[in-house]
Write an enzyme that holds these catalytic residues in place. Sequence first.
Site, PDB file in Angstrom:
ATOM      1  N   GLU A 167      -1.712  -7.453  -4.959  1.00 56.89           N
ATOM      2  CA  GLU A 167      -2.735  -6.974  -5.916  1.00 56.89           C
ATOM      3  C   GLU A 167      -2.128  -6.505  -7.237  1.00 56.89           C
ATOM      4  OE1 GLU A 167      -5.397  -4.156  -4.045  1.00 56.89           O
ATOM      5  OE2 GLU A 167      -6.120  -5.652  -2.628  1.00 56.89           O
TER       6      GLU A 167
ATOM      7  N   GLU B 186      -6.304 -10.038   2.968  1.00 59.50           N
ATOM      8  CA  GLU B 186      -6.911  -8.736   3.291  1.00 59.50           C
ATOM      9  C   GLU B 186      -8.411  -8.946   3.324  1.00 59.50           C
ATOM     10  OE1 GLU B 186      -5.812  -5.158   1.173  1.00 59.50           O
ATOM     11  OE2 GLU B 186      -3.759  -5.913   0.877  1.00 59.50           O
TER      12      GLU B 186
HETATM   13  O1  AHR Z   1      -5.854  -2.240   2.988  1.00 56.35           O
HETATM   14  C1  AHR Z   1      -5.915  -1.111   2.173  1.00 56.35           C
HETATM   15  C2  AHR Z   1      -5.545  -1.413   0.724  1.00 56.35           C
HETATM   16  O2  AHR Z   1      -6.523  -2.238   0.163  1.00 56.35           O
HETATM   17  C3  AHR Z   1      -4.267  -2.164   0.494  1.00 56.35           C
HETATM   18  O3  AHR Z   1      -3.159  -1.340   0.448  1.00 56.35           O
HETATM   19  C4  AHR Z   1      -4.487  -2.797  -0.831  1.00 56.35           C
HETATM   20  O4  AHR Z   1      -3.790  -4.009  -0.968  1.00 56.35           O
HETATM   21  C5  AHR Z   1      -5.994  -2.972  -0.900  1.00 56.35           C
HETATM   22  O5  AHR Z   1      -6.496  -2.519  -2.104  1.00 56.35           O
END
Ligand code: AHR
Length: 522
Positions: A196, A317
């Site tokens: 990110e 994610e």
């Molecule tokens: O999964 C929690 C957080 O969400 C992670 O650290 C980040 O990559 C995302 O914003």
Amino acid sequence: MKQLGIPLAGLAALLIVLPLNGQPTQAVIRIDTNRVISEVHPYVFGNFAEHLGRCIYGGIFEEGSPLADPEGFRKDVMAAVKPLGVSVLRWPGGNFASGYHWMDGIGPRDLRPARPDHAWGALETNRFGTDEFLRYCERIGAEPYICINAGLGTVDEARQWVEYCNETRPTYWANQRRKNGREKPWNVKIWGLGNEIDGPWQLGHKNAEDYAKFALEAAKAMRRQDGTISLIASGSSNFRPDADWIGWNRTVLERLKDEIDYISLHTYIGNRNNNFEEYLGANAQDIEERIRIVKGQIQAVQSTQRVRRPIYIAFDEWNVWYRTLQGSTEYEIAQTGLEERYNFEDALAMAIFFNAFFRNADVVKMANLAQLVNVIAPIFTNKQGLFLQTTYFPLIEYGKQRGNLSLDVQAVSPTYRIGNRPPIGYLDVSATYSPKDRAVYVNVLNRSEKQDIATRIENLVGRLGSEAEVWEMNHSDLKAVNDFGAERVRPATRKAALTLANNGFTYTFPRHSLTILRLSVQ
Ligand code: AHR
């Protein structure tokens, strides 16, 4: 898949068109095993473990606990993880990765430095590091996926990490690995080029050009260290209205198109308006749209590659996360430990992700639920044991379809509208086929809160068997949760005799339910 919507006005016509065995049907699902999209890649059933809250410490790893084995791994957690069949495990973050220096986490545990973690405002003891993570992957049978520090880290630090893990010759870092007890290389095949980095919340946040320069050099150095690795570029996950997520991806793909194997995509969803049908409808539309946009962007840059090579989406994610996503800084958010308690409707939300991944199986070749234990996770521990959250069960059932062929199934069901969005069908459908078992799986989410939907299921190639295996998740209370000693929300399974007519049958999908039908086709 053609998820054809029919406006409610058209429903009356449909009722006349599709009466079967005297029973009116409102929807139709057509299965054609010749219409293959692609294999459902096993990596779609990946997971993610970040140094955050109690995911690692107190989740996976709890030294000194009576529930831990001699390596410090919680045995009860491992027993709950195994049925998930985690194919690939991402680590060490997440946001944490952007401030993490891997050299802090190797060697004798008592000599490792404790460091402030500025991603989440925690203290990192470094007692769990590269060797512990890779050993855990071996124990649960998962392919490791390491995300480098593309925030505050350096290109050479990333290259040396590959050397530590994969080098066979007697180099400095390979010898360090040997000194730490691991003679043969860990052979880590999957590496992420940061997390990110488009997000202003990220340590070492960069603009797209600066990120692409860093990632390109990191990719070059890492590949020179080991030419067999796969690389995942940090795609955008910033869908705030003022963020140019499409522009970020365009730059990253253009600059990295000859180096990367995947571009990442992240999405968290929630029922913020306490509106069940909006929750499972609007988010499904967004997920599908994001995948299609990134797929189009990939296709565009592929046409200009020096040598044609595939680039896929790693949806690395994804989950429901909104209750514990309050606060204006990551430190505030971290106060909750992100210990989301999932309810029944959240279990249904797993289906909108998997159905979208399956329908786009030609481009989504990896997906990682965030996260594995305690932190927005399907497994929840305390010092004495654990319970399985509602979301745990669909993960297992969808996971049985790994390696199947995803089918371009046609689904037509009554529609509804959310605000000024396009109409969406109440049934969210995907289907897969296992030629080896001659079995078709039909995954059907009925996201109507009030309506059971009688559906004609037609099979176009091969003869249907007269019995279906039914897996169903349903509960009268959308907000029902599981707890220690009280796993109230669980799936039910049964065998159903099918009344076949013209190689099809009628099945009623109950309101607010997820059903997976396993059909045999001869
Ligand atoms: O999964 C929690 C957080 O969400 C992670 O650290 C980040 O990559 C995302 O914003």
